[in-house]
Enzyme design. Structure first.
Site, short mmCIF file in Angstrom:
data_model
loop_
_atom_site.label_atom_id
_atom_site.label_comp_id
_atom_site.label_asym_id
_atom_site.label_seq_id
_atom_site.Cartn_x
_atom_site.Cartn_y
_atom_site.Cartn_z
N ARG A 253 -26.94 13.93 17.35
CA ARG A 253 -27.77 13.41 16.42
C ARG A 253 -28.71 12.47 17.16
O ARG A 253 -28.20 11.95 18.43
CB ARG A 253 -27.23 12.31 15.15
CG ARG A 253 -26.52 13.06 14.28
CD ARG A 253 -27.45 13.79 13.18
NE ARG A 253 -26.67 14.30 11.87
CZ ARG A 253 -26.54 15.44 11.73
NH1 ARG A 253 -26.67 16.33 12.62
NH2 ARG A 253 -25.87 15.93 10.52
N GLU B 12 -37.65 12.61 13.26
CA GLU B 12 -37.86 13.84 12.96
C GLU B 12 -38.45 14.30 11.71
O GLU B 12 -38.39 13.33 10.67
CB GLU B 12 -36.37 14.69 12.84
CG GLU B 12 -35.70 14.80 14.16
CD GLU B 12 -34.21 15.31 14.01
OE1 GLU B 12 -33.97 15.88 12.74
OE2 GLU B 12 -33.52 15.33 14.96
N HIS C 235 -34.38 20.86 16.06
CA HIS C 235 -33.24 20.54 15.61
C HIS C 235 -32.79 21.96 14.77
O HIS C 235 -32.59 22.07 13.32
CB HIS C 235 -33.28 19.66 14.43
CG HIS C 235 -31.93 18.95 13.79
ND1 HIS C 235 -31.83 17.62 13.32
CD2 HIS C 235 -30.83 19.59 13.81
CE1 HIS C 235 -30.79 17.39 13.16
NE2 HIS C 235 -30.00 18.42 13.06
#
Length: 305
Positions: free
Chosen positions: A233, A262, A280
């Protein structure tokens, strides 16, 4: 195809990727978040299952509309977006899908090791630009024989460790405590681990216990020949410290699939040639989609196809 009347009715607690939603809709009667308030209370009261994404969690406002909800399937491994005690108090069982994410996330971690060490993205651009005719590119870094440190040797971390050991790296790891029955060396202090390895690979959970676990001290210990890989993360890395290290070349480079912001990361990353950036996307494979649909449908009681 299963008739709509035969499908379990399931509430969506957030947006789903179009391909995932389409796959689930083959076997589930999905009710979108904006449709839930429009349903009669009696119909909402009959919904016992819901699906969400790990990065979205379970909004209380939607849970309040579903008094009979008992089962919540979360697409992903992370739990940081969920208030688990509150879900339990409502009588809702939370089922994440971590094992579906393992292989693809581990693959991405290893891919980033090679991409950043061998400068693969820049090499591709070099060929496409026509600059190859002007001479060879500068040399990159060999991966085989190097030392890798895994931070968080859970399901994904173990898969990464096994892959890297299999291609000739010496692997050690850091976590809250050593794990029994492993050949990999445990290092109790993350700064000491960073100082001892060439690649520091982040596969730990993203919660308050790991927030900014990679800080200036860790990056300083990793040093000018060390690479940081993050498929965990964005919160586990102090991004200001990382950007400074990359800009000043006090570490060799980084491979990042996750960010503090993000989907629009800090723009300073875009100007750097010593970092490989991914959106991601570790688990965005056709195989993962098929397995994830099967797992969510199993959790929510849909018949197999």
């Amino acid at each position: 195809m299963t008739d709509r009347s035969d499908k379990p009715r399931v509430a969506m607690l957030g947006a789903l990727a179009p391909d995932l939603r389409a796959g689930l809709a083959e076997r589930l009667d999905l009710v979108a978040p904006d449709q839930l308030p429009q349903l009669p209370a009696a119909e909402r009261g009959g919904i016992k299952g819901a699906v969400t994404m790990a990065m979205q969690g379970a909004p209380e406002a939607l849970l309040d509309l579903l008094p009979s909800l008992t089962t919540l399937a979360s697409c992903g491994a992370g739990l940081e977006k969920f208030d688990e005690p509150a879900l339990k108090a409502r009588g809702i069982a939370l089922y994440p899908t971590p094992h579906v994410m393992t292989e693809d996330t581990a693959d991405m971690a290893v891919a980033l090791v090679y991409a950043v060490a061998r400068d693969i993205v820049a090499g591709d651009a070099y060929v496409r630009s026509g600059r190859w005719k002007n001479g060879r590119r500068s040399r990159a870094t060999r991966v085989a024989g190097k030392r890798a440190g895994i931070v968080g040797l859970g399901r994904i971390g173990r898969a990464v460790a096994d892959r890297l050991a299999g291609v000739g790296l010496n692997v050690s790891y850091h976590g809250p405590r050593p794990k029994s029955g492993l050949l990999y060396h445990y290092v109790a202090d993350i700064v000491a681990l960073a100082a001892a390895v060439d690649f520091l690979v982040m596969t730990c959970p993203g919660d308050e216990t790991t927030r900014h676990i990679v800080n200036r001290d860790v990056l300083r210990a990793l040093g000018p020949s060390g690479f940081l890989i993050n498929v965990s993360r964005g919160t586990v890395v102090d991004e200001e410290a990382l950007l400074e290290a990359l800009e000043n070349k006090t570490i060799a480079g980084a491979g990042l699939d996750v960010f503090a912001q993000e989907p629009v990361p800090n723009s300073r990353f875009l100007a750097l040639s010593n970092v490989v950036l991914q959106p991601h996307a570790s688990v965005l494979t056709h195989d993962n989609l098929r397995e994830l649909v099967d797992e969510v449908c199993r959790i929510l009681g849909a018949s197999a196809q």
